[in-house]
Design a protein around this motif. Structure first.
Motif, PDB file in Angstrom:
ATOM      1  N   LEU A  41      -6.537  -6.375  -6.954  1.00 50.19           N
ATOM      2  CA  LEU A  41      -5.747  -5.411  -5.985  1.00 50.19           C
ATOM      3  C   LEU A  41      -6.843  -4.468  -5.511  1.00 50.19           C
ATOM      4  N   LEU A  49     -13.124   1.442  -1.772  1.00 50.24           N
ATOM      5  CA  LEU A  49     -11.908   0.989  -2.358  1.00 50.24           C
ATOM      6  C   LEU A  49     -11.805   0.877  -3.902  1.00 50.24           C
ATOM      7  N   GLU A  50     -10.533   1.073  -4.416  1.00 53.33           N
ATOM      8  CA  GLU A  50     -10.444   1.277  -5.850  1.00 53.33           C
ATOM      9  C   GLU A  50      -9.858  -0.257  -6.064  1.00 53.33           C
ATOM     10  N   TYR A  82      -7.483  -0.850  -2.960  1.00 58.59           N
ATOM     11  CA  TYR A  82      -6.710   0.068  -2.370  1.00 58.59           C
ATOM     12  C   TYR A  82      -7.363   1.338  -2.287  1.00 58.59           C
ATOM     13  N   LEU A 139      -1.808   0.546   3.253  1.00 60.27           N
ATOM     14  CA  LEU A 139      -1.542  -0.876   2.821  1.00 60.27           C
ATOM     15  C   LEU A 139      -2.445  -0.975   1.403  1.00 60.27           C
ATOM     16  N   ARG A 140      -2.084  -2.098   0.663  1.00 62.92           N
ATOM     17  CA  ARG A 140      -3.040  -2.691  -0.171  1.00 62.92           C
ATOM     18  C   ARG A 140      -3.252  -4.248  -0.246  1.00 62.92           C
ATOM     19  N   ILE A 141      -4.515  -4.437  -0.441  1.00 64.71           N
ATOM     20  CA  ILE A 141      -4.643  -5.844  -0.484  1.00 64.71           C
ATOM     21  C   ILE A 141      -4.891  -6.722  -1.756  1.00 64.71           C
ATOM     22  N   GLU A 143      -6.752   5.683  -1.093  1.00 65.33           N
ATOM     23  CA  GLU A 143      -5.927   6.996  -0.421  1.00 65.33           C
ATOM     24  C   GLU A 143      -6.260   6.721   0.895  1.00 65.33           C
ATOM     25  N   ILE A 188      -5.180   4.732   3.207  1.00 62.33           N
ATOM     26  CA  ILE A 188      -5.028   3.513   3.646  1.00 62.33           C
ATOM     27  C   ILE A 188      -3.500   3.139   3.454  1.00 62.33           C
ATOM     28  N   HIS A 247       1.824  -4.581   1.109  1.00 57.85           N
ATOM     29  CA  HIS A 247       0.641  -5.471   0.596  1.00 57.85           C
ATOM     30  C   HIS A 247       0.407  -6.626   1.316  1.00 57.85           C
ATOM     31  N   ALA A 260      -4.433  -1.190   8.992  1.00 61.26           N
ATOM     32  CA  ALA A 260      -4.877   0.162   8.557  1.00 61.26           C
ATOM     33  C   ALA A 260      -4.837   1.097   9.484  1.00 61.26           C
ATOM     34  N   ILE A 310       4.665   0.477  -0.879  1.00 63.76           N
ATOM     35  CA  ILE A 310       3.663   0.543  -0.026  1.00 63.76           C
ATOM     36  C   ILE A 310       3.365  -1.147   0.466  1.00 63.76           C
TER      37      ILE A 310
END
Length: 268
Positions: free
Chosen positions: A34, A23-24, A36, A42-44, A38, A40, A63, A86, A61
């Protein structure tokens, strides 16, 4: 710059292992980060235990927002729900399942094992079974009369809906709603969607419409134990204290994202 702590490192490592991807990270504030990747969908946003509300995030997108105390208290449930959102869950089709009424004990136990929020008994409880195994549950309130509606009109509340961890039953929500409606012919069904996790999209697909919003709710977290409390459930000494004194006692006020109120009319 986001202040990294042990809980965040544990969350990041466990989530990357569950999603099988790196994850970035992007710092949003001292207390929010944050995550996230590529591919996936959704973002967390992960929040350290601190006083304050949600950080505004932009983009189309989806969240979701995870508080540190929620992760500490229910790590497996948090990971399973993110993985399901996901698209990483065992998929079963509702047409392969059977709906049946279930009793209070079964419904409560299932929620405790598979739902992030407090289990509720409700009045009417429906389960979806796949080859004899309970894989989804919906819990409803009793019917309520509404002013301005015909005498026979009843409004019900969908109190809880959840899948078994690691399983996503395609069409389960519609099938459980359909079974309830066939039994009780409700004038409408009302429910709330937690905006930390949902934008209401899955409800709208099944005929619900957004009719209002609930403001963010303030909760109190014991920073020593990471146990969260609603205002009415605080220990007596803490409840009798001022907000400033509560913080001196080690209790941190956090605010969630609020909720959407949705209604499905008869025939929806």
């Amino acid at each position: 710059m986001f202040y990294v702590n042990a809980s965040f490192y544990q969350f990041l490592a466990a989530l990357q292992e569950r999603l099988e991807t790196e994850l970035e990270l992007k710092s949003l504030s001292e207390n929010a980060c944050l995550l996230y990747a590529e591919g996936i969908p959704l973002r967390i946003v992960f929040y350290r235990c601190h006083a304050g509300g949600r950080v505004a995030v932009a983009g189309d997108i989806r969240h979701i927002h995870i508080d540190e105390d929620r992760w500490v208290a229910q790590p497996e449930l948090v990971l399973s729900r993110i993985a399901a959102l996901a698209g990483q869950a065992l998929r079963i089709h509702a047409r392969e399942c059977v709906v049946a009424r279930i009793d209070k004990a079964v419904a409560m136990a299932f929620q405790q094992d598979h739902h992030l929020q407090v289990a509720l008994p409700g009045k009417y409880r429906y389960g979806l079974f796949h080859e004899g195994e309970l894989v989804a549950v919906a819990v409803f309130s009793g019917g309520r009369k509404l002013d301005g509606k015909p005498p026979a009109y009843r409004s019900f509340e969908l109190l809880r809906f959840c899948h078994k961890q690691g399983v996503h039953v395609v069409g389960s929500f519609s099938k459980l709603l359909g079974a309830f409606e066939a039994d009780f012919s409700p004038g409408d069904i009302m429910t709330y969607a937690d905006r930390d996790w949902s934008d209401g999209g899955s409800y709208r697909k099944t005929g619900f419409a957004v009719v209002g919003e609930l403001a963010p709710q303030v909760l109190w977290v014991d920073a020593r134990t990471m146990q969260r409390y609603h205002e009415g459930a605080l220990p007596a000494q803490v409840a009798a204290s001022s907000p400033q004194e509560r913080e001196r006692l080690g209790y941190v006020p956090i605010a969630n994202s609020g909720s959407l109120k949705l209604v499905r009319r008869s025939g929806g």
